[in-house]
Design a protein around this motif. Sequence first.
Motif, PDB file in Angstrom:
ATOM      1  N   LEU A 143     -14.730 -43.426 -10.486  1.00  0.00           N
ATOM      2  CA  LEU A 143     -15.078 -44.861  -9.863  1.00  0.00           C
ATOM      3  C   LEU A 143     -15.295 -44.750  -8.372  1.00  0.00           C
ATOM      4  CD1 LEU A 143     -12.693 -46.715 -12.293  1.00  0.00           C
ATOM      5  CD2 LEU A 143     -15.176 -46.168 -12.380  1.00  0.00           C
ATOM      6  N   SER A 144     -16.144 -45.493  -7.898  1.00  0.00           N
ATOM      7  CA  SER A 144     -16.277 -45.718  -6.436  1.00  0.00           C
ATOM      8  C   SER A 144     -15.110 -46.841  -5.930  1.00  0.00           C
ATOM      9  CB  SER A 144     -17.738 -46.360  -6.101  1.00  0.00           C
ATOM     10  OG  SER A 144     -17.816 -47.551  -6.688  1.00  0.00           O
ATOM     11  N   ASP A 145     -15.150 -46.859  -4.712  1.00  0.00           N
ATOM     12  CA  ASP A 145     -14.250 -47.824  -3.925  1.00  0.00           C
ATOM     13  C   ASP A 145     -14.601 -49.336  -4.434  1.00  0.00           C
ATOM     14  OD1 ASP A 145     -12.707 -46.032  -2.773  1.00  0.00           O
ATOM     15  OD2 ASP A 145     -13.253 -46.551  -0.733  1.00  0.00           O
ATOM     16  N   GLN A 146     -16.023 -49.557  -4.633  1.00  0.00           N
ATOM     17  CA  GLN A 146     -16.433 -51.002  -4.844  1.00  0.00           C
ATOM     18  C   GLN A 146     -16.050 -51.026  -6.412  1.00  0.00           C
ATOM     19  OE1 GLN A 146     -17.810 -53.375  -2.850  1.00  0.00           O
ATOM     20  NE2 GLN A 146     -17.262 -54.553  -4.770  1.00  0.00           N
ATOM     21  N   ASP A 147     -16.066 -50.018  -7.236  1.00  0.00           N
ATOM     22  CA  ASP A 147     -15.681 -50.379  -8.660  1.00  0.00           C
ATOM     23  C   ASP A 147     -14.285 -50.704  -8.728  1.00  0.00           C
ATOM     24  OD1 ASP A 147     -18.405 -49.244  -9.560  1.00  0.00           O
ATOM     25  OD2 ASP A 147     -17.416 -47.368  -9.750  1.00  0.00           O
ATOM     26  N   LEU A 148     -13.507 -50.024  -7.857  1.00  0.00           N
ATOM     27  CA  LEU A 148     -11.883 -50.204  -7.832  1.00  0.00           C
ATOM     28  C   LEU A 148     -11.832 -51.695  -7.252  1.00  0.00           C
ATOM     29  CD1 LEU A 148     -10.529 -46.893  -6.447  1.00  0.00           C
ATOM     30  CD2 LEU A 148     -10.837 -47.565  -8.819  1.00  0.00           C
ATOM     31  N   ARG A 149     -12.510 -52.028  -6.371  1.00  0.00           N
ATOM     32  CA  ARG A 149     -12.407 -53.523  -5.833  1.00  0.00           C
ATOM     33  C   ARG A 149     -12.554 -54.560  -6.901  1.00  0.00           C
ATOM     34  NH1 ARG A 149     -14.388 -50.927  -1.347  1.00  0.00           N
ATOM     35  NH2 ARG A 149     -13.021 -50.891   0.424  1.00  0.00           N
ATOM     36  N   ASP A 150     -13.902 -54.277  -7.595  1.00  0.00           N
ATOM     37  CA  ASP A 150     -14.092 -55.080  -8.726  1.00  0.00           C
ATOM     38  C   ASP A 150     -13.226 -55.195  -9.872  1.00  0.00           C
ATOM     39  OD1 ASP A 150     -16.514 -55.792  -7.180  1.00  0.00           O
ATOM     40  OD2 ASP A 150     -17.553 -54.241  -8.475  1.00  0.00           O
ATOM     41  N   ILE A 151     -12.626 -53.949 -10.206  1.00  0.00           N
ATOM     42  CA  ILE A 151     -11.757 -53.941 -11.225  1.00  0.00           C
ATOM     43  C   ILE A 151     -10.403 -54.726 -10.787  1.00  0.00           C
ATOM     44  CG2 ILE A 151     -10.041 -52.383 -12.666  1.00  0.00           C
ATOM     45  CD1 ILE A 151     -12.370 -50.464 -12.614  1.00  0.00           C
ATOM     46  N   SER A 152     -10.067 -54.479  -9.551  1.00  0.00           N
ATOM     47  CA  SER A 152      -8.846 -55.153  -9.044  1.00  0.00           C
ATOM     48  C   SER A 152      -9.034 -56.773  -9.054  1.00  0.00           C
ATOM     49  CB  SER A 152      -8.624 -54.682  -7.517  1.00  0.00           C
ATOM     50  OG  SER A 152      -8.218 -53.151  -7.500  1.00  0.00           O
ATOM     51  N   ALA A 153     -10.244 -57.035  -8.500  1.00  0.00           N
ATOM     52  CA  ALA A 153     -10.423 -58.519  -8.542  1.00  0.00           C
ATOM     53  C   ALA A 153     -10.504 -58.962 -10.054  1.00  0.00           C
ATOM     54  CB  ALA A 153     -11.952 -58.759  -8.003  1.00  0.00           C
ATOM     55  N   TYR A 154     -11.067 -58.282 -10.869  1.00  0.00           N
ATOM     56  CA  TYR A 154     -10.798 -58.846 -12.323  1.00  0.00           C
ATOM     57  C   TYR A 154      -9.528 -59.088 -12.676  1.00  0.00           C
ATOM     58  CZ  TYR A 154     -10.727 -59.017 -17.340  1.00  0.00           C
ATOM     59  OH  TYR A 154     -10.451 -59.327 -18.616  1.00  0.00           O
ATOM     60  N   PHE A 155      -8.548 -58.190 -12.605  1.00  0.00           N
ATOM     61  CA  PHE A 155      -7.300 -58.200 -13.316  1.00  0.00           C
ATOM     62  C   PHE A 155      -6.341 -59.133 -12.500  1.00  0.00           C
ATOM     63  CE2 PHE A 155      -8.270 -54.017 -15.434  1.00  0.00           C
ATOM     64  CZ  PHE A 155      -7.932 -54.674 -16.597  1.00  0.00           C
ATOM     65  N   SER A 156      -6.523 -59.301 -11.090  1.00  0.00           N
ATOM     66  CA  SER A 156      -6.015 -60.016 -10.062  1.00  0.00           C
ATOM     67  C   SER A 156      -6.297 -61.409 -10.815  1.00  0.00           C
ATOM     68  CB  SER A 156      -6.610 -59.868  -8.773  1.00  0.00           C
ATOM     69  OG  SER A 156      -5.859 -60.671  -7.945  1.00  0.00           O
ATOM     70  N   SER A 157      -7.568 -62.060 -11.051  1.00  0.00           N
ATOM     71  CA  SER A 157      -7.987 -63.074 -11.406  1.00  0.00           C
ATOM     72  C   SER A 157      -7.250 -63.731 -12.748  1.00  0.00           C
ATOM     73  CB  SER A 157      -9.478 -63.153 -11.513  1.00  0.00           C
ATOM     74  OG  SER A 157      -9.920 -62.416 -12.408  1.00  0.00           O
ATOM     75  N   GLN A 158      -6.849 -62.541 -13.466  1.00  0.00           N
ATOM     76  CA  GLN A 158      -6.219 -63.025 -14.714  1.00  0.00           C
ATOM     77  C   GLN A 158      -4.776 -63.869 -14.635  1.00  0.00           C
ATOM     78  OE1 GLN A 158      -8.368 -62.481 -17.653  1.00  0.00           O
ATOM     79  NE2 GLN A 158      -9.461 -62.200 -15.971  1.00  0.00           N
ATOM     80  N   ASN A 159      -4.692 -65.136 -15.142  1.00  0.00           N
ATOM     81  CA  ASN A 159      -3.569 -65.691 -14.903  1.00  0.00           C
ATOM     82  C   ASN A 159      -2.924 -66.009 -16.274  1.00  0.00           C
ATOM     83  OD1 ASN A 159      -3.656 -66.083 -12.085  1.00  0.00           O
ATOM     84  ND2 ASN A 159      -5.262 -67.823 -12.514  1.00  0.00           N
TER      85      ASN A 159
END
Length: 103
Positions: A87-103
């Motif tokens: 995974l690239s840094d952008q992949d990691l940012r996108d995955i982080s944004a996904y899990f971070s957005s789960q409430n």
Amino acid sequence: MKRLLALVFLIPSLSFANDNFGDPQLGKIKAPSCIFCHGVDGTASNPTYPHIKGQNAQYLFQSMKDYQDGKRKGPLAQMMKAQLSRLSDQDLRDISAYFSSQN
């Protein structure tokens, strides 16, 4: 007074940075191997694995980078390093944004 002013200017910039950190929709697509341990929304069903639902995006990103770079140790560190290795840094940012957005 100076501390209060610093907070007034810092809080909006933190919010802005998290809003543009990564793409949660792409992150959901890029996270198929994550859900086996951490759950579809980041709520792990096995107590061995941490819940990552709603976690700070920067924290998730840095944790994954640390696994990739071998800086995190522990019984599951090698497995995490292997899962994240392509995974690239952008992949990691996108995955982080996904899990971070789960409430």
